[in-house]
Design an enzyme around this catalytic site. Structure first.
Site, PDB file in Angstrom:
ATOM      1  N   LYS A  62       0.864  -1.186   0.000  1.00 55.64           N
ATOM      2  CA  LYS A  62       0.000   0.000   0.000  1.00 55.64           C
ATOM      3  C   LYS A  62       0.895   1.229   0.000  1.00 55.64           C
ATOM      4  O   LYS A  62       1.462   1.598   1.020  1.00 55.64           O
ATOM      5  CB  LYS A  62      -0.907  -0.002   1.241  1.00 55.64           C
ATOM      6  CG  LYS A  62      -2.242   0.743   1.045  1.00 55.64           C
ATOM      7  CD  LYS A  62      -2.129   2.221   0.817  1.00 55.64           C
ATOM      8  CE  LYS A  62      -1.855   2.982   2.102  1.00 55.64           C
ATOM      9  NZ  LYS A  62      -1.910   4.481   1.872  1.00 55.64           N
ATOM     10  N   GLU A 111       9.228   1.151  11.451  1.00 55.71           N
ATOM     11  CA  GLU A 111      10.252   2.196  11.405  1.00 55.71           C
ATOM     12  C   GLU A 111       9.505   3.521  11.510  1.00 55.71           C
ATOM     13  O   GLU A 111       8.812   3.929  10.575  1.00 55.71           O
ATOM     14  CB  GLU A 111      11.053   2.097  10.107  1.00 55.71           C
ATOM     15  CG  GLU A 111      12.362   2.860  10.166  1.00 55.71           C
ATOM     16  CD  GLU A 111      12.234   4.259   9.599  1.00 55.71           C
ATOM     17  OE1 GLU A 111      11.946   5.181  10.388  1.00 55.71           O
ATOM     18  OE2 GLU A 111      12.424   4.424   8.388  1.00 55.71           O
ATOM     19  N   CYS A 125      13.687  10.036   7.453  1.00 50.79           N
ATOM     20  CA  CYS A 125      13.547   9.534   8.826  1.00 50.79           C
ATOM     21  C   CYS A 125      14.867   9.586   9.587  1.00 50.79           C
ATOM     22  O   CYS A 125      14.889   9.839  10.794  1.00 50.79           O
ATOM     23  CB  CYS A 125      13.026   8.098   8.806  1.00 50.79           C
ATOM     24  SG  CYS A 125      11.376   7.924   8.106  1.00 50.79           S
ATOM     25  N   GLU A 165      10.260  15.406  15.744  1.00 49.60           N
ATOM     26  CA  GLU A 165      10.658  15.228  14.350  1.00 49.60           C
ATOM     27  C   GLU A 165       9.928  16.258  13.490  1.00 49.60           C
ATOM     28  O   GLU A 165       8.702  16.234  13.391  1.00 49.60           O
ATOM     29  CB  GLU A 165      10.341  13.812  13.872  1.00 49.60           C
ATOM     30  CG  GLU A 165      10.885  13.520  12.490  1.00 49.60           C
ATOM     31  CD  GLU A 165      10.646  12.081  12.056  1.00 49.60           C
ATOM     32  OE1 GLU A 165      11.541  11.501  11.418  1.00 49.60           O
ATOM     33  OE2 GLU A 165       9.566  11.544  12.336  1.00 49.60           O
TER      34      GLU A 165
END
Length: 379
Positions: A73, A148, A182, A281
């Site tokens: 997906k 992750e 990331c 983040e």
């Protein structure tokens, strides 16, 4: 770069498909005991938008090499390349049903995939909130997951570091893909003795950045969409309002294409370790520089977040490098380097809220299989 990395994953795992062997285990007299690795069955792969080809490649190629059938997906903001990979799988001769691509919004297609009774393993790269939902859905069916979930990765720069080598990495690690990475090196933790010099070099690097559309192939381009730009600019403005010092901010060119979601790269200095700009983040070209007195304070500052994905260490002292590498809470630690050009062969994943499980390298294949123990009594 995304295309090349994707191809490298398929090449690596194509060659690795017959390298994950079984073991024979010493046991009681009269027994031969061996282990056998078997695929989970059907694996789900929910892929983010920031590196749509290589993240699909690293996840799907490892799953295929270990005998699983895959349902992928892609992110709703970056579906076309994954659909093209699906077409290439058909052209390459994969049997029908082995590689499947399902597009749609996360709350619909992604949720349906995460909760489907016939899925045997889920790999997900994305936000903490969505990762928690996926883990809860998997727990209800007692299936394994690989998550992750991002990072706030530090680079520690000690006073004996080679700054000529380090400075370009310190800049590139946060502006690559416009900071939408990331493992971006979003925190620089610098010993007091060289703080001013490191700041000078980083600031000069930011002032020289070239910004423009992808077709121009400059240092960085726009963010993915309006939502992401708004998020980045909101966090930047909050830090400025709080009085965090701005060391450098790249000027956006006047001739940028209309409608592009550009965000000016910015460096904050003297950032408190616990400030949100050093804790959350941002997923944009926003760098925090933190001043510390010594190596011990640097290690404490590096570990003082909820994340633990990647870290960097810059020092000319081997014993200091090993001490920091062992003490850092991170899934990957680079010494006098950062990123290792993607490192297809290197196990990748996080600790703490950066997730669990590993992708890349042979380690990924272990997570995409189960171990069966066969004990044969013959004496």
């Amino acid at each position: 770069a995304d295309v090349v990395a994707c191809a490298r994953y398929f090449e690596f795992y194509g060659e690795a498909a017959d390298k994950l062997g079984s073991e024979t285990i010493p046991f009681q007299n009269g027994y031969t005991v061996l282990t056998k690795r078997e695929p989970h069955g059907v694996t789900a792969h929910i892929v983010p938008w920031n590196y749509p080809m290589q993240i699909a490649g690293r996840s799907v190629a490892a799953a295929l090499a270990t005998g699983n059938a895959c349902v992928v997906k892609p992110a709703e903001d970056a579906s076309l390349t994954t659909l093209y990979l699906g077409r290439l799988a058909i052209e390459a001769g994969f049997p029908a049903g082995v590689v499947n691509v399902v597009t749609g919004y996360g709350k619909e297609a992604g949720a349906a995939l995460a909760t489907h009774v016939d899925i045997d393993h889920i790999s997900f790269t994305g936000s903490n909130a969505t990762g928690s939902f996926i883990q809860e859905a998997a727990a209800r069916r007692t299936i394994p997951v690989t998550l992750e979930l991002g990072g706030k990765s530090p680079q520690i720069v000690l006073s004996d570091a080679d700054l000529d080598r380090a400075a370009p990495f310190l800049v590139r690690a946060i502006i690559q893909n416009s900071g939408q990475t990331c493992s971006a090196g979003s925190r620089i933790i610098v010993e007091d003795a060289i703080y001013d010099e490191v700041v000078r070099r980083i600031s000069a690097g930011f002032q020289a950045l070239r910004i423009g559309p992808a077709s121009a192939d400059l240092d960085l381009g726009p963010l993915i969409n309006l939502k992401q730009r708004t998020l980045v600019e909101t966090k930047v403005q909050e830090a400025i309002t709080d009085g965090v010092k701005v060391l450098a901010r790249t000027s956006l060119p006047n001739d940028l294409p209309a409608g592009g979601y550009y965000s000016a790269p910015i460096v904050f200095g003297e950032v408190p370790v616990d400030h949100p700009i050093a804790q959350q983040e941002v997923f944009g070209p926003v760098l925090s520089v933190i001043r510390v007195r010594d190596m011990d304070e640097a290690l404490a500052a590096a570990n003082a977040t909820q994340y633990g994905l990647v870290a960097g260490v810059w020092t000319g002292d081997g014993s200091k490098a090993l001490r920091l590498a062992n003490g850092l809470h991170a899934g990957q630690v680079f010494v006098n380097d950062y990123g290792a050009a993607g490192g297809v062969e290197l196990p990748f994943g996080g600790v703490k809220r950066s997730g669990h499980g590993r992708e890349k390298g042979l380690e990924a294949m272990k997570g995409l299989t189960t171990v069966k123990t066969i004990a044969i009594r013959h004496g």
